[in-house]
Design a protein around this motif. Structure first.
Motif, mmCIF file in Angstrom:
data_model
loop_
_atom_site.group_PDB
_atom_site.id
_atom_site.type_symbol
_atom_site.label_atom_id
_atom_site.label_comp_id
_atom_site.label_asym_id
_atom_site.label_seq_id
_atom_site.Cartn_x
_atom_site.Cartn_y
_atom_site.Cartn_z
ATOM 1 N N ASN A 107 0.813 -1.216 0.000
ATOM 2 C CA ASN A 107 0.000 0.000 0.000
ATOM 3 C C ASN A 107 0.848 1.267 0.000
ATOM 4 O O ASN A 107 0.373 2.333 -0.411
ATOM 5 C CB ASN A 107 -0.931 0.009 1.223
ATOM 6 N N VAL A 108 2.087 1.155 0.457
ATOM 7 C CA VAL A 108 2.975 2.320 0.492
ATOM 8 C C VAL A 108 3.196 2.892 -0.907
ATOM 9 O O VAL A 108 3.424 4.086 -1.082
ATOM 10 C CB VAL A 108 4.317 1.941 1.162
ATOM 11 N N ILE A 109 3.093 2.038 -1.928
ATOM 12 C CA ILE A 109 3.310 2.484 -3.303
ATOM 13 C C ILE A 109 2.198 3.417 -3.766
ATOM 14 O O ILE A 109 2.432 4.389 -4.487
ATOM 15 C CB ILE A 109 3.391 1.271 -4.256
ATOM 16 N N MET A 114 1.999 8.569 2.312
ATOM 17 C CA MET A 114 3.422 8.246 2.321
ATOM 18 C C MET A 114 4.188 8.987 1.229
ATOM 19 O O MET A 114 5.357 9.326 1.402
ATOM 20 C CB MET A 114 3.615 6.735 2.184
ATOM 21 N N SER A 115 3.543 9.261 0.103
ATOM 22 C CA SER A 115 4.221 10.013 -0.948
ATOM 23 C C SER A 115 4.542 11.429 -0.486
ATOM 24 O O SER A 115 5.588 11.986 -0.840
ATOM 25 C CB SER A 115 3.370 10.050 -2.216
ATOM 26 N N ALA A 116 3.666 12.020 0.307
ATOM 27 C CA ALA A 116 3.952 13.337 0.864
ATOM 28 C C ALA A 116 5.168 13.265 1.776
ATOM 29 O O ALA A 116 6.061 14.133 1.727
ATOM 30 C CB ALA A 116 2.741 13.857 1.630
ATOM 31 N N ALA A 117 5.224 12.231 2.620
ATOM 32 C CA ALA A 117 6.386 12.056 3.496
ATOM 33 C C ALA A 117 7.647 11.799 2.685
ATOM 34 O O ALA A 117 8.723 12.348 2.979
ATOM 35 C CB ALA A 117 6.129 10.904 4.472
ATOM 36 N N ILE A 118 7.536 10.982 1.654
ATOM 37 C CA ILE A 118 8.690 10.683 0.805
ATOM 38 C C ILE A 118 9.189 11.944 0.113
ATOM 39 O O ILE A 118 10.404 12.167 -0.017
ATOM 40 C CB ILE A 118 8.333 9.583 -0.210
ATOM 41 N N GLY A 121 11.315 13.698 2.404
ATOM 42 C CA GLY A 121 12.633 13.072 2.440
ATOM 43 C C GLY A 121 13.484 13.452 1.254
ATOM 44 O O GLY A 121 14.695 13.690 1.384
ATOM 45 N N ILE A 122 12.888 13.500 0.077
ATOM 46 C CA ILE A 122 13.616 13.901 -1.129
ATOM 47 C C ILE A 122 14.171 15.318 -0.966
ATOM 48 O O ILE A 122 15.261 15.639 -1.443
ATOM 49 C CB ILE A 122 12.696 13.809 -2.357
ATOM 50 N N TYR A 239 13.358 5.719 -0.874
ATOM 51 C CA TYR A 239 12.783 6.061 -2.168
ATOM 52 C C TYR A 239 13.732 5.752 -3.318
ATOM 53 O O TYR A 239 13.389 5.935 -4.477
ATOM 54 C CB TYR A 239 12.340 7.528 -2.215
ATOM 55 N N ASP A 240 14.931 5.276 -3.008
ATOM 56 C CA ASP A 240 15.815 4.744 -4.041
ATOM 57 C C ASP A 240 15.324 3.339 -4.379
ATOM 58 O O ASP A 240 15.447 2.411 -3.584
ATOM 59 C CB ASP A 240 17.256 4.691 -3.531
ATOM 60 N N LEU A 241 14.725 3.168 -5.559
ATOM 61 C CA LEU A 241 14.114 1.890 -5.924
ATOM 62 C C LEU A 241 15.074 0.938 -6.637
ATOM 63 O O LEU A 241 14.654 -0.107 -7.131
ATOM 64 C CB LEU A 241 12.893 2.154 -6.814
ATOM 65 N N THR A 242 16.344 1.289 -6.687
ATOM 66 C CA THR A 242 17.322 0.441 -7.363
ATOM 67 C C THR A 242 17.409 -0.935 -6.710
ATOM 68 O O THR A 242 17.561 -1.049 -5.493
ATOM 69 C CB THR A 242 18.721 1.083 -7.317
#
Length: 258
Positions: A107-109, A114-118, A121-122, A239-242
């Motif tokens: 669900n985090v995706i 969570m996108s606002a929090a991410i 972070g960015i 948030y680094d999806l590598t």
């Protein structure tokens, strides 16, 4: 000492009970600025507004000490606009939520919370998203109040590594029944989705998405396990999806074109 500057946002809208509870908690810690959507924006993920204008309306009078803006954009828009235009300086912490419903596992995706929090972070801001596993408008957001305050105070004291955002989920339980906090990994789970095909009064087809939650992860170190056992789950999220573990293997592929 100067109070920490706290940015509060969410995806359920500025008038949702969850964010009102979070604002009240944050007022015990520092100087609070609120920039949140003017309407529900659940499931928006990391969407940004690029094809239309964004408006931010002050939600307080001249003599009111509150610093709140209702933004017409997405949760991510709210964070971007707050940092660039509305706040006097970069906040010491970005706090998103309290979301109405779980943001555990996959669900985090999809989560606007969570996108606002991410996004915080960015932007180099220690950030955290809070979610309660109860979709009810009258959910008991006070049950985890002490834990939420403690988590934010720890973030302010110890900071977070670059690229790391905390995903915090709270079980649907009374305060006395919450057993504590578990530091977890994200469970391997997904939605089995279906689209219900319907016909509107004008004879045109439309679709309504439904789905069933499917947790295939039997580990006792996951956010799903913690929530099912009345623990608050904290998942350090990046948030680094590598997929670093696959880099060397994919280098062995044959990309030679004949």
């Amino acid at each position: 000492m100067e109070k920490p500057l706290i940015l509060v946002t969410n995806d359920d809208g500025i008038n949702a009970p969850g964010i009102r509870e979070l604002i009240d908690i944050m007022n015990e810690i520092g100087e609070v600025y609120v920039v949140a959507p003017d309407k529900p924006q659940s499931g928006m993920g990391h969407a940004v507004t690029i094809h239309s204008t964004i408006r931010a309306e002050k939600m307080y009078t001249e003599n009111d000490t509150r610093r709140e803006w209702a933004c017409s954009g997405t949760p991510v828009d709210c964070v971007k606009l707050a940092i660039d235009q509305l706040l006097p300086r970069k906040p010491d912490i970005c706090v998103s939520g309290i979301n109405h419903g779980s943001n555990s596992s996959i669900n985090v995706i999809y989560s606007g919370t969570m996108s606002a929090a991410i996004e915080g972070g960015i932007e180099g801001i220690p950030s955290v998203g809070f979610s309660l596993c109860d979709f009810s408008y009258t959910a008991n957001f006070k049950a985890a109040r002490r834990h939420i305050k403690s988590i934010c105070e720890n973030i302010l004291q110890y900071g977070l590594p670059e690229g790391i955002v905390l995903n915090v989920n709270i079980p649907k339980a009374e305060e006395k029944d919450i057993k504590g906090i578990k530091i977890c990994r994200q469970a391997v789970a997904h939605w089995d989705e279906e689209f219900d095909r319907r016909i509107d009064p004008k004879g045109k087809t439309y679709y309504w998405m439904t789905g069933n939650w499917c947790n295939t992860d039997k580990g006792d170190d996951t956010d799903e396990w913690a929530l099912n056992n009345n623990y608050i789950s904290i998942v350090p999220t990046q948030y680094d999806l590598t997929a670093y573990h696959f880099i060397e293997k994919i280098k062995q592929w044959n990309f030679k074109i004949e």
